[in-house]
Write a protein that holds these residues in place. Structure first.
Motif, PDB file in Angstrom:
ATOM      1  N   SER A   1       0.668  -1.070  -0.063  1.00 16.16           N
ATOM      2  CA  SER A   1       0.107  -0.037  -0.125  1.00 16.16           C
ATOM      3  C   SER A   1       0.908   1.306  -0.093  1.00 16.16           C
ATOM      4  O   SER A   1       0.354   2.293  -0.507  1.00 16.16           O
ATOM      5  N   THR A   2       2.207   1.365   0.282  1.00 14.11           N
ATOM      6  CA  THR A   2       3.082   2.285   0.292  1.00 14.11           C
ATOM      7  C   THR A   2       4.328   1.770  -0.009  1.00 14.11           C
ATOM      8  O   THR A   2       4.591   0.651  -0.483  1.00 14.11           O
ATOM      9  N   THR A   3       5.136   2.858  -0.507  1.00 16.55           N
ATOM     10  CA  THR A   3       6.531   2.525  -1.053  1.00 16.55           C
ATOM     11  C   THR A   3       7.358   1.840   0.003  1.00 16.55           C
ATOM     12  O   THR A   3       8.309   0.953  -0.275  1.00 16.55           O
ATOM     13  N   GLU A   4       7.253   2.198   1.134  1.00 15.80           N
ATOM     14  CA  GLU A   4       8.077   2.007   2.356  1.00 15.80           C
ATOM     15  C   GLU A   4       7.875   0.343   3.031  1.00 15.80           C
ATOM     16  O   GLU A   4       8.732  -0.062   3.220  1.00 15.80           O
ATOM     17  N   ASP A   5       6.411   0.120   2.960  1.00 16.35           N
ATOM     18  CA  ASP A   5       6.203  -1.267   3.391  1.00 16.35           C
ATOM     19  C   ASP A   5       5.806  -2.204   2.636  1.00 16.35           C
ATOM     20  O   ASP A   5       4.981  -2.249   1.715  1.00 16.35           O
ATOM     21  N   PHE A   6       6.303  -3.411   2.958  1.00 12.05           N
ATOM     22  CA  PHE A   6       5.962  -4.909   2.072  1.00 12.05           C
ATOM     23  C   PHE A   6       5.566  -5.897   3.015  1.00 12.05           C
ATOM     24  O   PHE A   6       6.431  -6.767   3.243  1.00 12.05           O
ATOM     25  N   PRO A   7       4.368  -6.192   3.771  1.00 12.91           N
ATOM     26  CA  PRO A   7       4.305  -7.220   4.678  1.00 12.91           C
ATOM     27  C   PRO A   7       3.953  -8.461   3.914  1.00 12.91           C
ATOM     28  O   PRO A   7       3.477  -8.611   2.748  1.00 12.91           O
ATOM     29  N   LEU A   8       4.339  -9.647   4.563  1.00 12.83           N
ATOM     30  CA  LEU A   8       4.215 -11.114   3.930  1.00 12.83           C
ATOM     31  C   LEU A   8       3.201 -11.831   5.112  1.00 12.83           C
ATOM     32  O   LEU A   8       3.456 -11.619   6.304  1.00 12.83           O
ATOM     33  N   ARG A   9       2.252 -12.329   4.505  1.00 13.73           N
ATOM     34  CA  ARG A   9       1.078 -12.809   5.138  1.00 13.73           C
ATOM     35  C   ARG A   9       1.158 -14.472   5.014  1.00 13.73           C
ATOM     36  O   ARG A   9       1.146 -14.883   3.937  1.00 13.73           O
ATOM     37  N   LEU A  10       1.365 -15.112   6.236  1.00 17.78           N
ATOM     38  CA  LEU A  10       1.144 -16.662   6.022  1.00 17.78           C
ATOM     39  C   LEU A  10      -0.260 -17.114   6.514  1.00 17.78           C
ATOM     40  O   LEU A  10      -0.755 -16.600   7.658  1.00 17.78           O
ATOM     41  N   LEU A  11      -1.019 -17.617   5.579  1.00 17.04           N
ATOM     42  CA  LEU A  11      -2.623 -17.781   5.771  1.00 17.04           C
ATOM     43  C   LEU A  11      -2.500 -18.651   6.494  1.00 17.04           C
ATOM     44  O   LEU A  11      -3.693 -18.882   7.663  1.00 17.04           O
ATOM     45  N   SER A  12      -2.176 -19.861   6.649  1.00 13.70           N
ATOM     46  CA  SER A  12      -2.192 -20.962   7.678  1.00 13.70           C
ATOM     47  C   SER A  12      -1.134 -21.681   7.591  1.00 13.70           C
ATOM     48  O   SER A  12      -0.677 -22.490   6.597  1.00 13.70           O
ATOM     49  N   ALA A  13      -0.159 -21.516   8.291  1.00  7.72           N
ATOM     50  CA  ALA A  13       1.165 -22.115   8.723  1.00  7.72           C
ATOM     51  C   ALA A  13       1.150 -23.674   8.611  1.00  7.72           C
ATOM     52  O   ALA A  13       0.411 -24.282   9.199  1.00  7.72           O
ATOM     53  N   ALA A  14       2.281 -23.834   7.926  1.00  5.89           N
ATOM     54  CA  ALA A  14       2.376 -25.559   7.956  1.00  5.89           C
ATOM     55  C   ALA A  14       4.030 -25.685   8.171  1.00  5.89           C
ATOM     56  O   ALA A  14       4.790 -24.822   7.748  1.00  5.89           O
ATOM     57  N   PRO A  15       4.204 -26.771   8.636  1.00  6.70           N
ATOM     58  CA  PRO A  15       5.607 -26.904   8.893  1.00  6.70           C
ATOM     59  C   PRO A  15       6.715 -26.864   7.856  1.00  6.70           C
ATOM     60  O   PRO A  15       7.881 -26.556   8.032  1.00  6.70           O
ATOM     61  N   SER A  16       6.348 -27.210   6.447  1.00  7.08           N
ATOM     62  CA  SER A  16       7.103 -26.915   5.339  1.00  7.08           C
ATOM     63  C   SER A  16       7.612 -25.358   5.269  1.00  7.08           C
ATOM     64  O   SER A  16       8.411 -25.016   4.456  1.00  7.08           O
ATOM     65  N   GLN A  17       6.742 -24.418   6.127  1.00  7.27           N
ATOM     66  CA  GLN A  17       7.039 -23.073   5.726  1.00  7.27           C
ATOM     67  C   GLN A  17       8.315 -22.618   6.893  1.00  7.27           C
ATOM     68  O   GLN A  17       8.530 -21.168   7.184  1.00  7.27           O
ATOM     69  N   THR A  18       8.723 -23.580   7.630  1.00  8.04           N
ATOM     70  CA  THR A  18       9.708 -23.119   8.614  1.00  8.04           C
ATOM     71  C   THR A  18      11.007 -23.074   7.825  1.00  8.04           C
ATOM     72  O   THR A  18      11.509 -23.692   6.872  1.00  8.04           O
ATOM     73  N   SER A  19      11.280 -21.954   8.064  1.00  5.07           N
ATOM     74  CA  SER A  19      12.425 -21.237   7.271  1.00  5.07           C
ATOM     75  C   SER A  19      13.128 -19.880   7.758  1.00  5.07           C
ATOM     76  O   SER A  19      12.412 -19.339   8.916  1.00  5.07           O
ATOM     77  N   VAL A  20      13.933 -19.307   7.008  1.00  5.40           N
ATOM     78  CA  VAL A  20      14.282 -17.834   7.184  1.00  5.40           C
ATOM     79  C   VAL A  20      13.947 -17.317   6.222  1.00  5.40           C
ATOM     80  O   VAL A  20      14.125 -17.408   4.996  1.00  5.40           O
ATOM     81  N   TYR A  21      13.273 -15.943   6.666  1.00  7.86           N
ATOM     82  CA  TYR A  21      12.612 -15.204   5.609  1.00  7.86           C
ATOM     83  C   TYR A  21      13.234 -13.884   5.550  1.00  7.86           C
ATOM     84  O   TYR A  21      13.593 -12.946   6.515  1.00  7.86           O
ATOM     85  N   PHE A  22      13.576 -13.573   4.208  1.00 11.04           N
ATOM     86  CA  PHE A  22      14.223 -12.297   4.130  1.00 11.04           C
ATOM     87  C   PHE A  22      13.521 -11.300   3.116  1.00 11.04           C
ATOM     88  O   PHE A  22      12.969 -11.812   2.183  1.00 11.04           O
ATOM     89  N   CYS A  23      13.320  -9.931   3.492  1.00 15.63           N
ATOM     90  CA  CYS A  23      13.081  -8.952   2.661  1.00 15.63           C
ATOM     91  C   CYS A  23      14.043  -8.216   2.204  1.00 15.63           C
ATOM     92  O   CYS A  23      15.007  -7.966   2.678  1.00 15.63           O
ATOM     93  N   ALA A  24      13.888  -7.843   0.872  1.00 14.77           N
ATOM     94  CA  ALA A  24      14.957  -7.034   0.351  1.00 14.77           C
ATOM     95  C   ALA A  24      14.305  -5.884  -0.688  1.00 14.77           C
ATOM     96  O   ALA A  24      13.121  -5.996  -1.155  1.00 14.77           O
ATOM     97  N   SER A  25      15.062  -4.816  -0.821  1.00 16.85           N
ATOM     98  CA  SER A  25      14.870  -3.731  -1.623  1.00 16.85           C
ATOM     99  C   SER A  25      15.488  -3.521  -2.616  1.00 16.85           C
ATOM    100  O   SER A  25      16.911  -3.615  -2.485  1.00 16.85           O
ATOM    101  N   SER A  26      15.388  -2.892  -3.825  1.00 15.95           N
ATOM    102  CA  SER A  26      16.204  -2.205  -4.753  1.00 15.95           C
ATOM    103  C   SER A  26      15.692  -1.075  -5.619  1.00 15.95           C
ATOM    104  O   SER A  26      14.594  -0.952  -5.748  1.00 15.95           O
TER     105      SER A  26
END
Lengths: 112, 115
Positions: free
Chosen positions: A69-94
């Motif tokens: 919704s803004t240039t600054e923010d970019f949220p990531l939503r997990l809808l219904s977490a599963a064990p396969s989503q165990t991970s390290v999540y990185f956000c990046a900009s360019s």
């Protein structure tokens, strides 16, 4: 100048729970992306955005939603977490000039 | 589709020696960019160096240089005079014509510098 910030740094979820990983950047970059890094692997693109109001899927989008919704923010939503989503999540900009991405510190997510 | 291959899972080098980390890529895009990132044990991703596909000269950034051989589709990272602080995971990545928001990463090489 904070660069790219991510919250939380660590999170434990139970299977089926939902949550939002927050990402913000203060460099006025047009492009933002979400990656996940699994053990022993490189980063894989989940979703990306080329500007406010514009998002698209990457290589592994299933189970995740994004909005910009803004240039600054970019949220990531997990809808219904599963064990396969165990991970390290990185956000990046360019910016558009060369394309090097500046990464946040990452969120380590465990789904039990 | 774009692909990055890093064939060295791990490398061990003596301090002060030079080290070359291999990276080969595959793409059909006429224009692309190649990147190297460092990930120390603390986990953050640190941008090191960039090479554009039309750049005439190999990129250099301090002790880092990129040995770009376009015909061979290789983009090897060379670290001169290695230091203990260079011990980390190193990732090669590329972007295609679709732009800066989509990087494809290799699986990485774990570099260990021995004193």
């Amino acid at each position: 100048n904070a660069g790219v910030t991510q919250t939380p740094k660590f999170q434990v979820l139970k299977t089926g729970q939902s949550m939002t990983l927050q990402c913000a950047q203060d460099m006025n970059h047009e492009y933002m992306s979400w990656y996940r890094q699994d053990p022993g692997m490189g980063l894989r693109l989940i979703h990306y955005s080329v500007g406010a109001g514009i998002t698209d899927q990457g290589e592994v989008p299933n189970g995740y939603n994004v909005s910009r919704s803004t240039t600054e923010d970019f949220p990531l939503r997990l809808l219904s977490a599963a064990p396969s989503q165990t991970s390290v999540y990185f956000c990046a900009s360019s910016s558009n000039s060369r394309g090097e991405q500046y990464f946040g510190p990452g969120t380590r997510l465990t789904v039990t | 589709a774009q692909k990055i291959t890093q064939t060295q899972p791990g490398m061990f080098v003596q301090e002060k020696e030079a080290v070359t980390l291999d990276c080969t890529y595959d793409t059909s895009d006429p224009s692309y960019g190649l990147f190297w990132y460092k990930q120390p044990s603390s986990g953050e991703m640190i941008f090191l160096i960039y090479q554009g596909s039309y750049d005439q000269q190999n990129a250099t950034e301090g002790r880092y240089s990129l040995n770009f051989q376009k015909a061979r589709k290789s983009a090897n990272l060379v670290i001169s005079a290695s230091q203990l602080g260079d011990s980390a995971m190193y990732f090669c990545a590329m972007r295609g014509v679709q732009g800066a928001q989509k990087l494809v990463f290799g699986q990485g090489t774990r570099l260990t510098i021995n004193p």
